[in-house]
Design a protein around this motif. Structure first.
Motif, PDB file in Angstrom:
ATOM      1  N   PHE A  27       0.833  -1.195   0.000  1.00  0.00           N
ATOM      2  CA  PHE A  27       0.000   0.000   0.000  1.00  0.00           C
ATOM      3  C   PHE A  27       0.871   1.249   0.000  1.00  0.00           C
ATOM      4  CE2 PHE A  27      -2.744   3.226   2.075  1.00  0.00           C
ATOM      5  CZ  PHE A  27      -3.740   3.276   1.113  1.00  0.00           C
ATOM      6  N   ALA A  28       1.933   1.240   0.795  1.00  0.00           N
ATOM      7  CA  ALA A  28       2.851   2.387   0.837  1.00  0.00           C
ATOM      8  C   ALA A  28       3.457   2.644  -0.532  1.00  0.00           C
ATOM      9  CB  ALA A  28       3.946   2.152   1.876  1.00  0.00           C
ATOM     10  N   GLU A  29       3.825   1.582  -1.249  1.00  0.00           N
ATOM     11  CA  GLU A  29       4.375   1.733  -2.599  1.00  0.00           C
ATOM     12  C   GLU A  29       3.340   2.352  -3.537  1.00  0.00           C
ATOM     13  OE1 GLU A  29       5.520  -2.220  -3.728  1.00  0.00           O
ATOM     14  OE2 GLU A  29       7.200  -2.272  -2.308  1.00  0.00           O
ATOM     15  N   SER A  37       1.950   9.330   2.003  1.00  0.00           N
ATOM     16  CA  SER A  37       2.313   8.197   2.850  1.00  0.00           C
ATOM     17  C   SER A  37       1.016   7.571   3.361  1.00  0.00           C
ATOM     18  CB  SER A  37       3.161   8.664   4.028  1.00  0.00           C
ATOM     19  OG  SER A  37       2.364   9.410   4.929  1.00  0.00           O
ATOM     20  N   PRO A  38       1.081   6.338   3.852  1.00  0.00           N
ATOM     21  CA  PRO A  38      -0.130   5.739   4.431  1.00  0.00           C
ATOM     22  C   PRO A  38      -0.728   6.577   5.562  1.00  0.00           C
ATOM     23  CG  PRO A  38       1.466   4.024   3.985  1.00  0.00           C
ATOM     24  CD  PRO A  38       2.171   5.354   3.761  1.00  0.00           C
ATOM     25  N   SER A  39       0.124   7.197   6.385  1.00  0.00           N
ATOM     26  CA  SER A  39      -0.430   8.023   7.470  1.00  0.00           C
ATOM     27  C   SER A  39      -1.157   9.248   6.910  1.00  0.00           C
ATOM     28  CB  SER A  39       0.646   8.436   8.466  1.00  0.00           C
ATOM     29  OG  SER A  39       1.631   9.232   7.866  1.00  0.00           O
ATOM     30  N   ASP A  40      -0.654   9.810   5.813  1.00  0.00           N
ATOM     31  CA  ASP A  40      -1.357  10.926   5.156  1.00  0.00           C
ATOM     32  C   ASP A  40      -2.756  10.488   4.732  1.00  0.00           C
ATOM     33  OD1 ASP A  40       0.955  12.530   5.315  1.00  0.00           O
ATOM     34  OD2 ASP A  40       1.570  12.034   3.264  1.00  0.00           O
ATOM     35  N   VAL A  41      -2.827   9.309   4.134  1.00  0.00           N
ATOM     36  CA  VAL A  41      -4.108   8.784   3.643  1.00  0.00           C
ATOM     37  C   VAL A  41      -5.072   8.595   4.813  1.00  0.00           C
ATOM     38  CG1 VAL A  41      -5.227   6.793   2.563  1.00  0.00           C
ATOM     39  CG2 VAL A  41      -3.111   7.714   1.606  1.00  0.00           C
ATOM     40  N   GLY A  42      -4.578   8.034   5.903  1.00  0.00           N
ATOM     41  CA  GLY A  42      -5.436   7.835   7.065  1.00  0.00           C
ATOM     42  C   GLY A  42      -5.981   9.143   7.617  1.00  0.00           C
ATOM     43  N   LEU A  43      -5.130  10.151   7.697  1.00  0.00           N
ATOM     44  CA  LEU A  43      -5.566  11.455   8.197  1.00  0.00           C
ATOM     45  C   LEU A  43      -6.587  12.092   7.268  1.00  0.00           C
ATOM     46  CD1 LEU A  43      -2.106  12.771   9.357  1.00  0.00           C
ATOM     47  CD2 LEU A  43      -4.037  12.200  10.852  1.00  0.00           C
ATOM     48  N   LEU A  44      -6.332  12.040   5.969  1.00  0.00           N
ATOM     49  CA  LEU A  44      -7.278  12.606   5.010  1.00  0.00           C
ATOM     50  C   LEU A  44      -8.635  11.904   5.117  1.00  0.00           C
ATOM     51  CD1 LEU A  44      -4.931  13.011   1.917  1.00  0.00           C
ATOM     52  CD2 LEU A  44      -5.889  14.858   3.318  1.00  0.00           C
ATOM     53  N   PRO A 147     -11.572   0.869  15.709  1.00  0.00           N
ATOM     54  CA  PRO A 147     -11.935   0.627  14.307  1.00  0.00           C
ATOM     55  C   PRO A 147     -11.512   1.782  13.407  1.00  0.00           C
ATOM     56  CG  PRO A 147     -13.767   0.088  15.758  1.00  0.00           C
ATOM     57  CD  PRO A 147     -12.724   0.772  16.605  1.00  0.00           C
ATOM     58  N   GLY A 148     -10.863   1.448  12.303  1.00  0.00           N
ATOM     59  CA  GLY A 148     -10.480   2.444  11.310  1.00  0.00           C
ATOM     60  C   GLY A 148      -9.243   3.254  11.633  1.00  0.00           C
ATOM     61  N   VAL A 149      -8.582   2.982  12.759  1.00  0.00           N
ATOM     62  CA  VAL A 149      -7.398   3.752  13.147  1.00  0.00           C
ATOM     63  C   VAL A 149      -6.194   2.825  13.215  1.00  0.00           C
ATOM     64  CG1 VAL A 149      -6.324   5.203  14.921  1.00  0.00           C
ATOM     65  CG2 VAL A 149      -8.769   5.409  14.445  1.00  0.00           C
ATOM     66  N   HIS A 150      -5.199   3.092  12.391  1.00  0.00           N
ATOM     67  CA  HIS A 150      -3.981   2.285  12.385  1.00  0.00           C
ATOM     68  C   HIS A 150      -3.169   2.619  13.638  1.00  0.00           C
ATOM     69  CE1 HIS A 150      -0.154   0.592  11.189  1.00  0.00           C
ATOM     70  NE2 HIS A 150      -0.784  -0.024  10.205  1.00  0.00           N
ATOM     71  N   PRO A 151      -2.699   1.614  14.363  1.00  0.00           N
ATOM     72  CA  PRO A 151      -1.946   1.903  15.590  1.00  0.00           C
ATOM     73  C   PRO A 151      -0.567   2.538  15.338  1.00  0.00           C
ATOM     74  CG  PRO A 151      -1.971  -0.457  15.162  1.00  0.00           C
ATOM     75  CD  PRO A 151      -2.877   0.194  14.143  1.00  0.00           C
ATOM     76  N   GLY A 152      -0.129   2.631  14.110  1.00  0.00           N
ATOM     77  CA  GLY A 152       1.174   3.204  13.796  1.00  0.00           C
ATOM     78  C   GLY A 152       1.309   4.683  14.103  1.00  0.00           C
ATOM     79  N   TYR A 153       0.195   5.405  14.293  1.00  0.00           N
ATOM     80  CA  TYR A 153       0.268   6.834  14.616  1.00  0.00           C
ATOM     81  C   TYR A 153       0.878   7.068  15.983  1.00  0.00           C
ATOM     82  CZ  TYR A 153      -2.780   7.832  10.665  1.00  0.00           C
ATOM     83  OH  TYR A 153      -3.308   7.942   9.417  1.00  0.00           O
ATOM     84  N   ARG A 154       0.826   6.076  16.838  1.00  0.00           N
ATOM     85  CA  ARG A 154       1.289   6.248  18.217  1.00  0.00           C
ATOM     86  C   ARG A 154       2.795   6.208  18.350  1.00  0.00           C
ATOM     87  NH1 ARG A 154      -3.610   2.653  19.967  1.00  0.00           N
ATOM     88  NH2 ARG A 154      -5.135   4.292  19.982  1.00  0.00           N
ATOM     89  N   ARG A 155       3.495   5.903  17.271  1.00  0.00           N
ATOM     90  CA  ARG A 155       4.956   5.830  17.329  1.00  0.00           C
ATOM     91  C   ARG A 155       5.567   7.195  17.423  1.00  0.00           C
ATOM     92  NH1 ARG A 155       5.266   1.726  12.455  1.00  0.00           N
ATOM     93  NH2 ARG A 155       4.234   0.035  13.469  1.00  0.00           N
TER      94      ARG A 155
END
Length: 155
Positions: A27-29, A37-44, A147-155
């Motif tokens: 997905f990142a590719e 980035s994937p985090s950008d997509v999640g925020l949008l 639900p719907g929130v990737h835990p990677g934001y907490r890093r």
């Protein structure tokens, strides 16, 4: 098979980790082709779902401190995809909105996500995909994931 004739470990947790890492990397590719980035997509996606939400509410949903949200939103603001507007209810707060330019980007993201989903789950028929999603939702809920929130934001 390993040299001893035994199969390598293939439990559910291992397979989930293996597939999760593979799916996240693919997905990142794909998203990188859009300059995101994937985090950008999640925020949008989260802002699109609740236009006008505050940075504080976004921080709460992500499980991070508000200053982390500021750092995550700044690049999207500079790229012209998100704008901060003073809250009319509380002038100390900012509301987050997608820009008109972001609407076209969201369409591209949706097409990319659909293609990604089809690629990752291509070995399954529709019923199997539905069953897999239901089972993964059960596991995620049992693990206390939002639900719907990737835990990677907490890093």
């Amino acid at each position: 098979m390993t040299g001893s004739g035994k199969r390598p470990p293939m439990g559910a947790a291992f397979l989930l980790a293996q597939l999760g890492a593979h799916a996240a990397n693919r997905f990142a590719e794909r998203i990188a082709e859009l300059g995101l980035s994937p985090s950008d997509v999640g925020l949008l996606r989260m802002i699109a779902a609740r236009p006008g939400r505050s940075q504080q509410s976004l921080a709460a949903d992500l499980g991070v401190v508000p200053s982390r949200v500021t750092a995550l939103i700044d690049p999207l603001d500079r790229a012209g995809l998100v704008e901060r507007r003073r809250s009319t209810g509380d002038r100390r707060n900012y509301e987050l909105h997608l820009t008109a330019e972001a609407a076209g980007v969201m369409d591209q993201i949706m097409r990319t996500a659909i293609a990604h989903e089809a690629d990752i789950t291509g070995a399954l028929d529709t019923g199997q995909r539905t069953q897999l999603v239901a089972l993964l939702e059960l596991i995620a809920a049992d693990q206390g994931l939002t639900p719907g929130v990737h835990p990677g934001y907490r890093r």
